[in-house]
Scaffold this motif. Structure first.
Motif, PDB file in Angstrom:
ATOM      1  N   THR A  18     -74.635  50.095   5.691  1.00  9.92           N
ATOM      2  CA  THR A  18     -75.352  50.417   4.438  1.00  9.92           C
ATOM      3  C   THR A  18     -76.226  49.244   4.018  1.00  9.92           C
ATOM      4  O   THR A  18     -77.431  49.270   4.231  1.00  9.92           O
ATOM      5  CB  THR A  18     -74.403  50.772   3.269  1.00  9.92           C
TER       6      THR A  18
ATOM      7  N   SER B  95     -74.062  40.898   1.467  1.00  9.92           N
ATOM      8  CA  SER B  95     -74.989  40.787   2.596  1.00  9.92           C
ATOM      9  C   SER B  95     -76.080  39.746   2.364  1.00  9.92           C
ATOM     10  O   SER B  95     -77.259  40.014   2.553  1.00  9.92           O
ATOM     11  CB  SER B  95     -75.600  42.156   2.908  1.00  9.92           C
TER      12      SER B  95
ATOM     13  N   ASN C 267     -64.446  45.247   6.769  1.00  7.68           N
ATOM     14  CA  ASN C 267     -65.522  44.381   7.272  1.00  7.68           C
ATOM     15  C   ASN C 267     -65.971  43.299   6.308  1.00  7.68           C
ATOM     16  O   ASN C 267     -66.380  42.220   6.720  1.00  7.68           O
ATOM     17  CB  ASN C 267     -66.737  45.225   7.712  1.00  7.68           C
TER      18      ASN C 267
ATOM     19  N   GLY D 247     -75.660  43.892   6.259  1.00  5.84           N
ATOM     20  CA  GLY D 247     -75.185  42.576   6.681  1.00  5.84           C
ATOM     21  C   GLY D 247     -74.349  42.611   7.951  1.00  5.84           C
ATOM     22  O   GLY D 247     -74.425  41.698   8.779  1.00  5.84           O
ATOM     23  N   THR D 248     -73.559  43.667   8.094  1.00  3.05           N
ATOM     24  CA  THR D 248     -72.727  43.783   9.301  1.00  3.05           C
ATOM     25  C   THR D 248     -73.627  43.838  10.536  1.00  3.05           C
ATOM     26  O   THR D 248     -73.452  43.082  11.499  1.00  3.05           O
ATOM     27  CB  THR D 248     -71.852  45.053   9.217  1.00  3.05           C
TER      28      THR D 248
ATOM     29  N   ALA E  68     -70.561  51.890  11.064  1.00  7.60           N
ATOM     30  CA  ALA E  68     -71.210  52.371   9.838  1.00  7.60           C
ATOM     31  C   ALA E  68     -71.988  51.241   9.183  1.00  7.60           C
ATOM     32  O   ALA E  68     -71.541  50.088   9.189  1.00  7.60           O
ATOM     33  CB  ALA E  68     -70.145  52.891   8.870  1.00  7.60           C
TER      34      ALA E  68
ATOM     35  N   GLY F  52     -63.252  49.595   8.300  1.00 10.46           N
ATOM     36  CA  GLY F  52     -62.258  49.701   7.224  1.00 10.46           C
ATOM     37  C   GLY F  52     -62.641  50.750   6.190  1.00 10.46           C
ATOM     38  O   GLY F  52     -63.385  51.683   6.478  1.00 10.46           O
ATOM     39  N   GLY F  53     -62.086  50.584   5.000  1.00 14.66           N
ATOM     40  CA  GLY F  53     -62.501  51.430   3.880  1.00 14.66           C
ATOM     41  C   GLY F  53     -61.588  52.593   3.552  1.00 14.66           C
ATOM     42  O   GLY F  53     -61.908  53.382   2.662  1.00 14.66           O
TER      43      GLY F  53
END
Ligand SMILES: Cc1ncc(COP(=O)(O)O)c(C=O)c1O
Length: 334
Positions: A193, A159, A51, A196-197, A191, A316-317
């Motif tokens: 944290t 972000s 992302n 920003g997504t 997901a 991703g990730g």
């Protein structure tokens, strides 16, 4: 100029291959009992970026236009965002300094190994807070500039208000795919944290005038009041494209029961989700982010909170699957 035109006119460093596929998961849908689609941000961009490439693409596009030559960014020792920054900088011929929390391990693995491979200078900050990390980034920027570089900072998760607009553009992308497929997605789940997504998706939903539910599965607890933080972040990003977005935090959907013992600590539900998706679709999610996001979606289906069709946005990730400290046992059965 409309907000949608302004969004399309944002700078781009040209790092991704767009659109990423939107695929129906036949076997996984049957397994969980709801129609699930997946947005494959895991398989695009430099070094299978995930992302964060959407944010870096905008931020670095602007930085290059402004004449910068050095990216300084930050995150945890196994940060996907930092690794994406290193990959993006390498692809664009920029210098990159990563300020990572924690201490240097005897042996670099997973994302940290890639940071080195991609040529970034890595500095360890010790056990400090996210705020302290961002402050250290500013210090490195000043140091580099004093030495004659033109350095700039990208915050945790990239972000910034501008970075998040990469995900407003992503919503515009999926909006077109949904229209083409004549698919009426009830919700998009992912997901979250640094936020920003999700903030970007909230902006994009407004720009595209859709009513699709957006659900952030909090896997980092960066904020004590995530819905309020996300609403504020979305407003700041929206302003950059001339849009007023005054969201009631109560309307921002955050799932808060998937974090488990803490950020980057694998959970049983997350590990079960990894195996379930791998064994039905041969698609990989990681224990820190996307597995907990997927576990959040499965729990929502089980509780009857969504019925489908639902899009799981694969952020991703999966490089973290190769971190020995997060290792799954190969014999796990669920
Ligand atoms: C794989 C993955 N998914 C989701 C996220 C969360 O995105 P955001 O920081 O924009 O909330 C991250 C952030 O590092 C990530 O690496």
């Amino acid at each position: 100029m409309s907000a949608r035109t302004r969004l399309a006119a944002l700078p781009s460093a040209g790092l991704g291959t767009w659109p990423t596929p939107l695929q129906r998961l036949d076997r996984f849908s049957e397994d969980v009992g709801a129609e699930i689609w997946i947005k494959r941000d895991d398989i695009q961009g430099v070094a299978l970026a995930g992302n964060k490439i959407r944010k870096f693409e905008v931020v670095l596009g602007q930085a290059i236009a402004d004449g910068y030559d050095t990216l300084v960014t930050t995150g945890a020792r196994q940060s996907n965002s930092a690794r994406t920054g290193a990959a993006a900088a390498a692809a664009l011929g920029l210098d990159c300094v990563l300020v990572l929390s924690g201490t240097e391990p005897a042996e670099a693995s997973a994302n940290l190994l890639l940071d080195h491979l991609l040529g970034a200078e890595v500095r360890f900050a010790g056990n400090v807070s996210w705020t302290e990390l961002n402050d250290l980034v500013d210090e490195v920027v000043a140091e580099r500039n004093a030495a004659g570089s033109r350095a700039f900072a990208a915050p945790v998760g990239c972000s910034s208000p501008l970075g998040s607009l990469g995900f407003a553009r992503a919503f515009d992308e999926i909006d077109r795919q949904l229209t083409e497929l004549d698919l009426h997605a009830e919700a998009i789940v992912h997901a979250s944290t640094s936020g920003g997504t999700h903030a970007g998706l909230l902006v994009g939903r407004q720009v595209c005038d859709r009513s699709t539910r957006l659900v952030a599965v909090d896997v980092g607890r960066i904020s004590n009041r995530p819905a309020r933080t996300l609403a504020k972040m979305a407003a700041a990003s929206a302003e950059l494209i001339g849009l007023t977005l005054d969201l009631d935090p109560a309307s921002v959907e955050v799932v808060e029961d998937q974090l488990g013992p803490g950020y980057a600590v694998p959970t049983e539900a997350g590990n079960a989700a990894i195996r379930r998706l791998a064994r039905t679709e041969a698609i990989l999610v990681d224990p820190v982010y996307s597995a907990k996001g997927l576990a959040g979606l499965i729990a929502m289906i089980e509780r009857g909170e969504v019925s489908g069709p639902v899009v799981f946005w694969h952020t991703g990730g999966y490089h973290a699957l190769f971190d020995p400290e997060l290792a799954l046992s190969s014999s796990g059965s669920s």
